[in-house]
Write an enzyme that holds these catalytic residues in place. Sequence first.
Site, PDB file in Angstrom:
ATOM      1  CE  LYS A 117      36.010  39.331  24.206  1.00  0.00           C
ATOM      2  NZ  LYS A 117      37.381  39.213  24.466  1.00  0.00           N
ATOM      3  CE  LYS A 199      36.926  38.967  32.108  1.00  0.00           C
ATOM      4  NZ  LYS A 199      37.674  38.044  31.340  1.00  0.00           N
ATOM      5  CE  LYS A 202      44.650  41.306  29.095  1.00  0.00           C
ATOM      6  NZ  LYS A 202      43.853  41.266  28.116  1.00  0.00           N
TER       7      LYS A 202
HETATM    8  P1  AMP Z   1      43.107  38.509  29.009  1.00  0.00           P
HETATM    9  O1  AMP Z   1      43.236  39.674  29.877  1.00  0.00           O
HETATM   10  O2  AMP Z   1      41.958  38.064  28.620  1.00  0.00           O
HETATM   11  O3  AMP Z   1      43.977  38.093  27.100  1.00  0.00           O
HETATM   12  O4  AMP Z   1      42.913  37.058  30.255  1.00  0.00           O
HETATM   13  C1  AMP Z   1      44.498  36.777  30.720  1.00  0.00           C
HETATM   14  C2  AMP Z   1      44.637  35.706  31.565  1.00  0.00           C
HETATM   15  O5  AMP Z   1      44.370  36.741  32.777  1.00  0.00           O
HETATM   16  C3  AMP Z   1      43.814  34.754  30.803  1.00  0.00           C
HETATM   17  O6  AMP Z   1      44.196  33.838  31.553  1.00  0.00           O
HETATM   18  C4  AMP Z   1      42.197  35.059  31.657  1.00  0.00           C
HETATM   19  O7  AMP Z   1      41.746  34.121  32.347  1.00  0.00           O
HETATM   20  C5  AMP Z   1      42.849  35.759  33.189  1.00  0.00           C
HETATM   21  N1  AMP Z   1      41.891  37.045  33.815  1.00  0.00           N
HETATM   22  C6  AMP Z   1      41.292  38.374  33.204  1.00  0.00           C
HETATM   23  N2  AMP Z   1      40.818  38.589  34.135  1.00  0.00           N
HETATM   24  C7  AMP Z   1      40.640  37.973  34.833  1.00  0.00           C
HETATM   25  C8  AMP Z   1      39.816  38.454  36.242  1.00  0.00           C
HETATM   26  N3  AMP Z   1      38.954  39.397  36.182  1.00  0.00           N
HETATM   27  N4  AMP Z   1      40.215  37.822  37.003  1.00  0.00           N
HETATM   28  C9  AMP Z   1      41.079  36.599  36.951  1.00  0.00           C
HETATM   29  N5  AMP Z   1      41.514  36.311  35.662  1.00  0.00           N
HETATM   30  C10 AMP Z   1      40.732  36.793  34.839  1.00  0.00           C
END
Ligand code: AMP
Length: 338
Positions: A117, A199, A202
């Site tokens: 980041k 990846k 969001k």
């Molecule tokens: P975040 O969106 O970073 O708040 O992530 C929330 C949860 O979703 C965390 O456990 C991440 O590891 C999981 N996560 C986020 N993006 C992915 C992705 N592209 N594939 C699988 N898991 C994800």
Amino acid sequence: MEELSSQKTILSGIKPTGQLTIGNYIGAMKNFVKLQNDYETLYMVVDLHALTVPQEPKELRHKTLSIIAQYIAVGLDPEKNNLFIQSHVTGHTELAWILGCMTGLGDLSRMTQFKDKSAKPGANVNAGLYTYPILMASDILLYNADFVPVGEDQKQHVELTRDIAMRFNYRYSDTFTIPEPIIPKSGARIMDLQNPMSKMGKSDSGESGRIALIDEPSLVAKRIKSAVTDSGSEIKFSETDEKAGIRNLLTIYANLTEISIAEIELMYEGKGYGDFKKDLADIVVERLSPIKNRHDDLMKNKDYLEAVLKSGAESAQKKAWKMLSKVYRKVGLVQAVR
Ligand code: AMP
Ligand code: TRP
């Protein structure tokens, strides 16, 4: 005093920084739902974490509630799970301060997510972005979580949490449970549909590379159908870079249907990417449509969401106070007379 229940605790959190994607769903939320019947579960929206990147206040408030609604919409029963917002519970930032005083700068500098980041051009590298893993450790340790269901990208943060907990326990006697991550064998890293080497995020993926849980069905279908694949035509799982697109789509297919990749390959023998994508689009739409509808209904019922949040925060707060006062006592802070 011993806990009355010997049930193990599951805890996880999601940042309200953008629309939840099928990556979040397959990597983390599907597991949240699966685990809700056999464990004490705490699932929170980690709004304080979202502040590590600039947020529009009105939008942040909306997204935070929307994620609570999506937790319920994917199948988390508010009667069975503690669903709450991180900032509603006092103790997360307090514990983070204490843990921060026992965490080395070297440990934080090693974190891949921070390195990625902060290396982005124009990145806002604030202290919160750097110390964020300590707040996450605090989220987990405050509730003595045994297991933390997360996607692959959070593994390193859970490992740091374990190190901090062990350090504390060694210095001040047994206090924290040492948590273990639960990471799905397949689907822990769903990739961007347009750029399958990175990846699906969001907020950091391009719009057309991601599918949000609450996207319109027509958009969902369009994005699957226009996902990047290679110039070949065989529906085969392969670890090569060239096959990253089809590999990702196969992973999504397998995770949403519970059909093994080998079986899917057999089903599509002699067929092309077009047939496969069309079927996958139907599968994804069929899974997401009820989630979107339920979410949209819940967002119209703010009283209900507020009642869920009130009860979630009350029960989390009781646990948090208990742990925080134990930690304060152990490190030598004078107990307040209340
Ligand atoms: P975040 O969106 O970073 O708040 O992530 C929330 C949860 O979703 C965390 O456990 C991440 O590891 C999981 N996560 C986020 N993006 C992915 C992705 N592209 N594939 C699988 N898991 C994800
Ligand atoms: N850091 C996690 C992420 O970016 C979110 C998170 C914060 C979390 N606190 C947590 C996940 C506690 C699991 C447990 O996805």
